[in-house]
Design a protein around this motif. Structure first.
Motif, PDB file in Angstrom:
ATOM      1  N   GLU A  22       0.821  -1.221   0.000  1.00  9.94           N
ATOM      2  CA  GLU A  22       0.000   0.000   0.000  1.00  9.94           C
ATOM      3  C   GLU A  22       0.851   1.267   0.000  1.00  9.94           C
ATOM      4  OE1 GLU A  22      -3.879  -0.075   2.352  1.00  9.94           O
ATOM      5  OE2 GLU A  22      -2.745  -1.704   3.282  1.00  9.94           O
ATOM      6  N   HIS A  23       1.907   1.279   0.789  1.00  3.94           N
ATOM      7  CA  HIS A  23       2.777   2.456   0.846  1.00  3.94           C
ATOM      8  C   HIS A  23       3.400   2.725  -0.515  1.00  3.94           C
ATOM      9  CE1 HIS A  23       5.667   5.346   2.380  1.00  3.94           C
ATOM     10  NE2 HIS A  23       6.656   4.609   1.886  1.00  3.94           N
ATOM     11  N   GLU A  24       3.932   1.668  -1.138  1.00 11.13           N
ATOM     12  CA  GLU A  24       4.537   1.813  -2.460  1.00 11.13           C
ATOM     13  C   GLU A  24       3.502   2.245  -3.493  1.00 11.13           C
ATOM     14  OE1 GLU A  24       7.755  -1.741  -1.509  1.00 11.13           O
ATOM     15  OE2 GLU A  24       5.917  -2.151  -2.660  1.00 11.13           O
ATOM     16  N   ALA A  25       2.288   1.702  -3.393  1.00 15.10           N
ATOM     17  CA  ALA A  25       1.222   2.063  -4.334  1.00 15.10           C
ATOM     18  C   ALA A  25       0.921   3.549  -4.278  1.00 15.10           C
ATOM     19  CB  ALA A  25      -0.032   1.259  -4.028  1.00 15.10           C
ATOM     20  N   GLY A  26       0.869   4.100  -3.059  1.00  8.73           N
ATOM     21  CA  GLY A  26       0.637   5.534  -2.932  1.00  8.73           C
ATOM     22  C   GLY A  26       1.741   6.353  -3.569  1.00  8.73           C
ATOM     23  N   MET A  27       2.984   5.935  -3.374  1.00 10.23           N
ATOM     24  CA  MET A  27       4.114   6.649  -3.961  1.00 10.23           C
ATOM     25  C   MET A  27       4.102   6.557  -5.486  1.00 10.23           C
ATOM     26  SD  MET A  27       7.132   5.607  -1.282  1.00 10.23           S
ATOM     27  CE  MET A  27       8.371   6.619  -2.119  1.00 10.23           C
ATOM     28  N   ILE A  28       3.702   5.397  -6.011  1.00 12.74           N
ATOM     29  CA  ILE A  28       3.622   5.243  -7.472  1.00 12.74           C
ATOM     30  C   ILE A  28       2.535   6.145  -8.042  1.00 12.74           C
ATOM     31  CG2 ILE A  28       3.009   3.615  -9.312  1.00 12.74           C
ATOM     32  CD1 ILE A  28       4.396   1.443  -7.520  1.00 12.74           C
ATOM     33  N   LEU A  29       1.384   6.189  -7.375  1.00 12.44           N
ATOM     34  CA  LEU A  29       0.316   7.077  -7.834  1.00 12.44           C
ATOM     35  C   LEU A  29       0.780   8.530  -7.836  1.00 12.44           C
ATOM     36  CD1 LEU A  29      -2.722   5.415  -6.066  1.00 12.44           C
ATOM     37  CD2 LEU A  29      -2.503   5.780  -8.541  1.00 12.44           C
ATOM     38  N   THR A  30       1.487   8.935  -6.792  1.00 14.29           N
ATOM     39  CA  THR A  30       2.015  10.306  -6.734  1.00 14.29           C
ATOM     40  C   THR A  30       2.985  10.553  -7.886  1.00 14.29           C
ATOM     41  OG1 THR A  30       1.741  10.381  -4.338  1.00 14.29           O
ATOM     42  CG2 THR A  30       3.294  11.947  -5.309  1.00 14.29           C
ATOM     43  N   GLN A  31       3.853   9.580  -8.135  1.00  8.14           N
ATOM     44  CA  GLN A  31       4.802   9.704  -9.253  1.00  8.14           C
ATOM     45  C   GLN A  31       4.076   9.884 -10.586  1.00  8.14           C
ATOM     46  OE1 GLN A  31       7.972   6.755 -11.477  1.00  8.14           O
ATOM     47  NE2 GLN A  31       8.037   6.780  -9.248  1.00  8.14           N
ATOM     48  N   LEU A  32       2.914   9.256 -10.721  1.00  4.13           N
ATOM     49  CA  LEU A  32       2.146   9.348 -11.966  1.00  4.13           C
ATOM     50  C   LEU A  32       1.246  10.585 -12.020  1.00  4.13           C
ATOM     51  CD1 LEU A  32       1.133   5.592 -12.370  1.00  4.13           C
ATOM     52  CD2 LEU A  32       2.888   6.838 -13.652  1.00  4.13           C
ATOM     53  N   GLY A  33       1.291  11.412 -10.957  1.00  2.00           N
ATOM     54  CA  GLY A  33       0.532  12.663 -10.966  1.00  2.00           C
ATOM     55  C   GLY A  33      -0.822  12.598 -10.291  1.00  2.00           C
ATOM     56  N   PHE A  34      -1.069  11.541  -9.517  1.00  2.00           N
ATOM     57  CA  PHE A  34      -2.345  11.391  -8.820  1.00  2.00           C
ATOM     58  C   PHE A  34      -2.152  11.633  -7.319  1.00  2.00           C
ATOM     59  CE2 PHE A  34      -2.478   8.828 -12.667  1.00  2.00           C
ATOM     60  CZ  PHE A  34      -3.696   9.204 -13.234  1.00  2.00           C
ATOM     61  N   ASP A  35      -3.269  11.675  -6.580  1.00  2.00           N
ATOM     62  CA  ASP A  35      -3.192  11.913  -5.144  1.00  2.00           C
ATOM     63  C   ASP A  35      -3.001  10.580  -4.431  1.00  2.00           C
ATOM     64  OD1 ASP A  35      -3.483  12.615  -2.502  1.00  2.00           O
ATOM     65  OD2 ASP A  35      -5.150  14.006  -2.847  1.00  2.00           O
ATOM     66  N   GLY A  36      -1.738  10.181  -4.295  1.00  4.42           N
ATOM     67  CA  GLY A  36      -1.436   8.890  -3.692  1.00  4.42           C
ATOM     68  C   GLY A  36      -1.815   8.820  -2.228  1.00  4.42           C
ATOM     69  N   ASP A  37      -1.623   9.916  -1.500  1.00  2.47           N
ATOM     70  CA  ASP A  37      -1.950   9.916  -0.070  1.00  2.47           C
ATOM     71  C   ASP A  37      -3.439   9.672   0.152  1.00  2.47           C
ATOM     72  OD1 ASP A  37       0.680  10.402   0.571  1.00  2.47           O
ATOM     73  OD2 ASP A  37       0.423  12.574   0.780  1.00  2.47           O
ATOM     74  N   ALA A  38      -4.274  10.306  -0.668  1.00  5.97           N
ATOM     75  CA  ALA A  38      -5.724  10.132  -0.527  1.00  5.97           C
ATOM     76  C   ALA A  38      -6.130   8.702  -0.851  1.00  5.97           C
ATOM     77  CB  ALA A  38      -6.458  11.108  -1.435  1.00  5.97           C
ATOM     78  N   ALA A  39      -5.502   8.112  -1.863  1.00  7.57           N
ATOM     79  CA  ALA A  39      -5.833   6.736  -2.235  1.00  7.57           C
ATOM     80  C   ALA A  39      -5.473   5.765  -1.123  1.00  7.57           C
ATOM     81  CB  ALA A  39      -5.115   6.361  -3.528  1.00  7.57           C
ATOM     82  N   VAL A  40      -4.302   5.951  -0.522  1.00  7.43           N
ATOM     83  CA  VAL A  40      -3.877   5.070   0.562  1.00  7.43           C
ATOM     84  C   VAL A  40      -4.804   5.227   1.770  1.00  7.43           C
ATOM     85  CG1 VAL A  40      -2.032   4.586   2.212  1.00  7.43           C
ATOM     86  CG2 VAL A  40      -1.486   4.996  -0.198  1.00  7.43           C
ATOM     87  N   ALA A  41      -5.163   6.471   2.071  1.00  4.73           N
ATOM     88  CA  ALA A  41      -6.048   6.730   3.213  1.00  4.73           C
ATOM     89  C   ALA A  41      -7.419   6.097   3.018  1.00  4.73           C
ATOM     90  CB  ALA A  41      -6.196   8.232   3.427  1.00  4.73           C
ATOM     91  N   ALA A  42      -7.843   5.955   1.760  1.00  6.77           N
ATOM     92  CA  ALA A  42      -9.162   5.385   1.468  1.00  6.77           C
ATOM     93  C   ALA A  42      -9.174   3.863   1.542  1.00  6.77           C
ATOM     94  CB  ALA A  42      -9.640   5.852   0.092  1.00  6.77           C
ATOM     95  N   GLY A  43      -8.005   3.243   1.637  1.00 10.78           N
ATOM     96  CA  GLY A  43      -7.950   1.799   1.801  1.00 10.78           C
ATOM     97  C   GLY A  43      -7.476   1.055   0.569  1.00 10.78           C
ATOM     98  N   PRO A  44      -7.175  -0.240   0.719  1.00  8.80           N
ATOM     99  CA  PRO A  44      -6.598  -1.020  -0.379  1.00  8.80           C
ATOM    100  C   PRO A  44      -7.453  -1.072  -1.639  1.00  8.80           C
ATOM    101  CG  PRO A  44      -6.379  -2.197   1.698  1.00  8.80           C
ATOM    102  CD  PRO A  44      -7.247  -1.013   1.970  1.00  8.80           C
ATOM    103  N   ASP A  45      -8.766  -1.219  -1.495  1.00  8.36           N
ATOM    104  CA  ASP A  45      -9.611  -1.298  -2.684  1.00  8.36           C
ATOM    105  C   ASP A  45      -9.529  -0.021  -3.503  1.00  8.36           C
ATOM    106  OD1 ASP A  45     -11.560  -3.854  -2.730  1.00  8.36           O
ATOM    107  OD2 ASP A  45     -11.101  -3.325  -0.667  1.00  8.36           O
ATOM    108  N   ALA A  46      -9.595   1.120  -2.812  1.00  6.91           N
ATOM    109  CA  ALA A  46      -9.508   2.402  -3.504  1.00  6.91           C
ATOM    110  C   ALA A  46      -8.137   2.585  -4.147  1.00  6.91           C
ATOM    111  CB  ALA A  46      -9.781   3.545  -2.528  1.00  6.91           C
ATOM    112  N   CYS A  47      -7.116   2.133  -3.453  1.00 13.96           N
ATOM    113  CA  CYS A  47      -5.753   2.261  -3.960  1.00 13.96           C
ATOM    114  C   CYS A  47      -5.576   1.426  -5.236  1.00 13.96           C
ATOM    115  CB  CYS A  47      -4.780   1.794  -2.886  1.00 13.96           C
ATOM    116  SG  CYS A  47      -3.179   2.566  -2.919  1.00 13.96           S
ATOM    117  N   ALA A  48      -6.045   0.190  -5.196  1.00 13.87           N
ATOM    118  CA  ALA A  48      -5.938  -0.686  -6.362  1.00 13.87           C
ATOM    119  C   ALA A  48      -6.752  -0.145  -7.528  1.00 13.87           C
ATOM    120  CB  ALA A  48      -6.401  -2.092  -5.998  1.00 13.87           C
ATOM    121  N   ARG A  49      -7.954   0.340  -7.219  1.00 12.08           N
ATOM    122  CA  ARG A  49      -8.791   0.911  -8.281  1.00 12.08           C
ATOM    123  C   ARG A  49      -8.108   2.113  -8.926  1.00 12.08           C
ATOM    124  NH1 ARG A  49     -12.935   1.815  -5.458  1.00 12.08           N
ATOM    125  NH2 ARG A  49     -12.617   4.039  -5.063  1.00 12.08           N
ATOM    126  N   ALA A  50      -7.480   2.958  -8.118  1.00 11.95           N
ATOM    127  CA  ALA A  50      -6.808   4.143  -8.643  1.00 11.95           C
ATOM    128  C   ALA A  50      -5.654   3.755  -9.562  1.00 11.95           C
ATOM    129  CB  ALA A  50      -6.308   5.014  -7.496  1.00 11.95           C
TER     130      ALA A  50
END
Length: 308
Positions: A185-213
């Motif tokens: 999950e931590h790495e997923a948030g950082m990858i989303l941030t690298q791609l220009g998305f709000d990784g912190d918000a995705a991680v805070a919303a939980g694994p399903d939201a993170c995977a969907r993002a």
């Protein structure tokens, strides 16, 4: 299942692991007594290659070691598990080194000195382009230079699987070739941030939201590893949790790599994502019940946790 299993080429890191055990990890400015201090083989690339080979997969490795005393112990289990090291170059200088601190709960902290892994750049990977191009699956991590990562993806003609750990800046189009992308999950948030998305918000919303993002960001498939909670498999329109069997952890070092290698081994044998993940969580659970990384991985015939 594939009539003929696919071969796997890992382009990645090889380390010698220096492991110490403590009752608890020290705070700033604090000295604590420790035990251990032995050298064992490691490196995310090497760990994953060993885990895949021990599951019966044909594995080749593209990487580098130094000309120092650590090169032999760093490659010992790669050799004994049958990984083809023809494309591992020996260069002047030090082999990669990881300093690992394990506390009494089995949790770890790891510091990595790249050493020879810093030489796994575009020039080295291009010298072994055929080894990459011939593979049915190419497996990559984040412990090599970004130029080497890009060269490997460009050379790949088969499926590209990426475990971007640690999360480093890599070419966006190359990263999006991952099918699947594997991350915690931590790495997923950082990858989303690298791609220009709000990784912190995705991680805070939980694994399903993170995977969907991550799927919405453009990945064909995503595997989120959730530690003791197992894994989450996501593709466009589908997300499925894969529970992990309950075990008592001894040392979590390399457990994620055990998962990744076992997962790729099952993909190479023809399993779908969910079936491969079900096997991989059992291999990861097995790994945390032993000490070290590669030395804790199950070989042929091992009875895995949760296996009927």
């Amino acid at each position: 299942m594939n009539e003929q299993p696919l071969s796997v080429t890992v382009v990645g890191s090889i380390n010698a692991d220096l492991t110490v055990t403590v009752a608890r990890r020290p705070g700033p400015g604090e000295t604590v007594m420790a035990s251990g201090g032995g050298i064992s083989p490691g490196g995310k690339g090497a760990n994953q290659a060993v885990a895949a080979a021990l599951q019966g997969t044909e594995v080749r490795f593209v990487g580098a070691v130094g000309d120092d005393a650590y090169a032999a112990p760093a490659t010992a289990v790669l050799r004994s598990s049958g990984v083809d090291l023809s494309a591992v170059e020996e260069i002047p200088g030090a082999t990669g080194l990881a300093v690992i601190t394990v506390d009494e709960t089995g949790e770890n902290s790891i510091m990595v000195i790249p050493g020879a892994n810093a030489a796994v750049d575009a020039d080295l990977v291009d010298r072994w382009r055929g080894t990459v191009a011939d593979a049915g699956i190419v497996l990559l991590q984040g412990e090599i230079p970004a130029s080497g990562f890009l060269a490997a993806v460009r050379a790949a003609t088969g499926r590209v699987v990426v475990n971007l750990a640690p999360v480093v800046e890599v070419d966006r189009a190359a990263l999006l070739r991952a099918d699947p992308l594997m991350a915690n999950e931590h790495e997923a948030g950082m990858i989303l941030t690298q791609l220009g998305f709000d990784g912190d918000a995705a991680v805070a919303a939980g694994p399903d939201a993170c995977a969907r993002a991550l799927v919405e960001a453009g990945f064909a498939s995503v595997i989120l590893t959730l530690g003791a909670e197992g894994a989450l498999v996501a593709t466009p329109g589908r997300r499925q949790r894969i529970p992990s069997p309950s075990v008592t952890p001894v040392d979590t070092t390399g457990a994620g790599d055990a998962f990744a290698g076992a997962f790729v081994a099952r993909l190479a044998a023809g399993d779908d994502l969910v079936t491969a993940a079900r096997h991989a969580v059992r291999v990861g659970a097995y790994a945390v019940t032993g000490h070290g990384a590669q030395d804790s991985y199950p070989g042929p015939g091992a009875v895995l946790p949760g296996q009927e």
